[in-house]
Design a protein around this motif. Structure first.
Motif, PDB file in Angstrom:
ATOM      1  N   LEU A 187     -30.414  84.556  32.975  1.00 43.58           N
ATOM      2  CA  LEU A 187     -31.059  84.928  31.716  1.00 43.58           C
ATOM      3  C   LEU A 187     -31.451  83.722  30.868  1.00 43.58           C
ATOM      4  N   ALA A 188     -31.255  82.519  31.390  1.00 49.01           N
ATOM      5  CA  ALA A 188     -31.581  81.317  30.620  1.00 49.01           C
ATOM      6  C   ALA A 188     -33.093  81.198  30.434  1.00 49.01           C
ATOM      7  N   ILE A 189     -33.497  80.795  29.244  1.00 51.11           N
ATOM      8  CA  ILE A 189     -34.909  80.620  28.915  1.00 51.11           C
ATOM      9  C   ILE A 189     -35.261  79.148  29.059  1.00 51.11           C
ATOM     10  N   SER A 190     -36.257  78.857  29.903  1.00 48.54           N
ATOM     11  CA  SER A 190     -36.707  77.476  30.093  1.00 48.54           C
ATOM     12  C   SER A 190     -38.200  77.485  30.378  1.00 48.54           C
ATOM     13  N   ALA A 191     -38.833  76.361  30.116  1.00 46.07           N
ATOM     14  CA  ALA A 191     -40.296  76.284  30.218  1.00 46.07           C
ATOM     15  C   ALA A 191     -40.802  76.421  31.645  1.00 46.07           C
ATOM     16  N   SER A 236     -45.074  82.270  25.192  1.00 47.91           N
ATOM     17  CA  SER A 236     -45.980  81.119  25.174  1.00 47.91           C
ATOM     18  C   SER A 236     -45.886  80.341  23.860  1.00 47.91           C
ATOM     19  N   TRP A 237     -45.446  81.000  22.789  1.00 48.13           N
ATOM     20  CA  TRP A 237     -45.318  80.320  21.498  1.00 48.13           C
ATOM     21  C   TRP A 237     -44.017  79.539  21.390  1.00 48.13           C
ATOM     22  N   LEU A 238     -43.022  79.941  22.170  1.00 43.33           N
ATOM     23  CA  LEU A 238     -41.687  79.377  22.004  1.00 43.33           C
ATOM     24  C   LEU A 238     -41.325  78.291  23.002  1.00 43.33           C
ATOM     25  N   SER A 258     -40.829  74.242  22.463  1.00 41.05           N
ATOM     26  CA  SER A 258     -39.749  73.624  21.687  1.00 41.05           C
ATOM     27  C   SER A 258     -38.418  73.771  22.414  1.00 41.05           C
ATOM     28  N   GLU A 259     -37.838  72.655  22.796  1.00 40.31           N
ATOM     29  CA  GLU A 259     -36.530  72.668  23.450  1.00 40.31           C
ATOM     30  C   GLU A 259     -35.454  73.206  22.506  1.00 40.31           C
ATOM     31  N   VAL A 283     -35.838  75.447  20.071  1.00 36.46           N
ATOM     32  CA  VAL A 283     -35.974  76.908  19.973  1.00 36.46           C
ATOM     33  C   VAL A 283     -35.391  77.583  21.207  1.00 36.46           C
ATOM     34  N   MET A 284     -35.711  77.046  22.392  1.00 36.87           N
ATOM     35  CA  MET A 284     -35.197  77.640  23.623  1.00 36.87           C
ATOM     36  C   MET A 284     -33.673  77.577  23.686  1.00 36.87           C
ATOM     37  N   ARG A 285     -33.121  76.445  23.243  1.00 32.99           N
ATOM     38  CA  ARG A 285     -31.674  76.289  23.256  1.00 32.99           C
ATOM     39  C   ARG A 285     -31.015  77.314  22.325  1.00 32.99           C
ATOM     40  N   TRP A 286     -31.589  77.509  21.146  1.00 33.98           N
ATOM     41  CA  TRP A 286     -31.014  78.472  20.204  1.00 33.98           C
ATOM     42  C   TRP A 286     -31.232  79.917  20.646  1.00 33.98           C
ATOM     43  N   LEU A 287     -32.345  80.162  21.343  1.00 29.67           N
ATOM     44  CA  LEU A 287     -32.561  81.505  21.889  1.00 29.67           C
ATOM     45  C   LEU A 287     -31.492  81.831  22.926  1.00 29.67           C
TER      46      LEU A 287
END
Length: 204
Positions: free
Chosen positions: A94-98, A172-174, A177-178, A180-184
């Motif tokens: 579930l990790a969010i990464s670019a 695509s908006w988030l 930013s590293e 933002v992704m870390r906090w998400l």
């Protein structure tokens, strides 16, 4: 049987953010529209065992059996904590990464299904939700519950897909930013952990 009151009640219930919605949003943000679709599909089909239990009267057995309820409940708690860890772990499901690639759809759907299957409160919820909308004919009660359950599932899938598409659009908006992704990732982990805590406190 299929009344406007039932449809409005079902829509309100489905729109309320719960574990399935959070999971679908996480997949939409983390992997895009296709992943969100599979997440919505899995969460929807995870409802089937609970609808069947309500229609067959097994939900009442679960409600009165403290041991059985506790077994399913704590399996659900453990699974939600696992999802929280998967949100925090680098490369987790579930990790969010670019640069994250879309997972196998069936794997995503299986996780979504387990989220709902391991929530014993759903069976009891359907046992309370559906009977007031039945015609009162005992001979057709099971068929009517199945029909109402099918409509509820269709609404669930449609709403979850919309949530997922919204999240995929926001992706695509988030991703630029590293921070933002870390906090998400931290936020989703905290939400899953909080949902696990709430489930742990549930009583039959």
């Amino acid at each position: 049987m299929i009344s406007l009151q039932f449809l409005l009640t079902a829509i309100v219930v489905v729109l309320a953010p719960g574990t399935g919605v959070i999971y679908t949003l996480a997949l939409g943000l983390g992997q895009g529209r296709i992943a969100a679709f599979w997440a919505a599909l899995g969460c929807t089909f995870g409802i089937v065992p609970h609808l069947a239990a309500a229609a067959l009267g097994l939900a009442a057995v679960l409600h009165t059996s403290a041991v059985l309820f506790a077994i399913v409940k704590f399996a659900g708690v453990a699974y939600l904590l696992y999802l929280a860890w998967q949100s925090l772990r680098s490369g987790g499901a579930l990790a969010i990464s670019a640069n994250r690639k879309v997972e196998n759809g069936w794997r995503i759907a299986r996780r979504g299904g387990l989220i709902n299957i391991l929530n014993p409160k759903l069976s009891i919820f359907f046992l309370a939700l559906l009977p007031p909308f039945l015609s009162g004919n005992a001979a057709t009660a099971t068929l009517e519950m199945s029909l109402l359950g099918g409509i509820f599932m269709a609404l669930t899938f449609a709403v979850f897909v919309l949530y997922g598409l919204f999240a995929a659009q926001a992706r695509s908006w988030l991703l630029g930013s590293e921070v933002v992704m870390r906090w998400l990732n931290r936020s989703f982990a905290a939400i899953f952990a909080a949902l696990a805590g709430r489930l742990a406190l549930e009583r039959a």
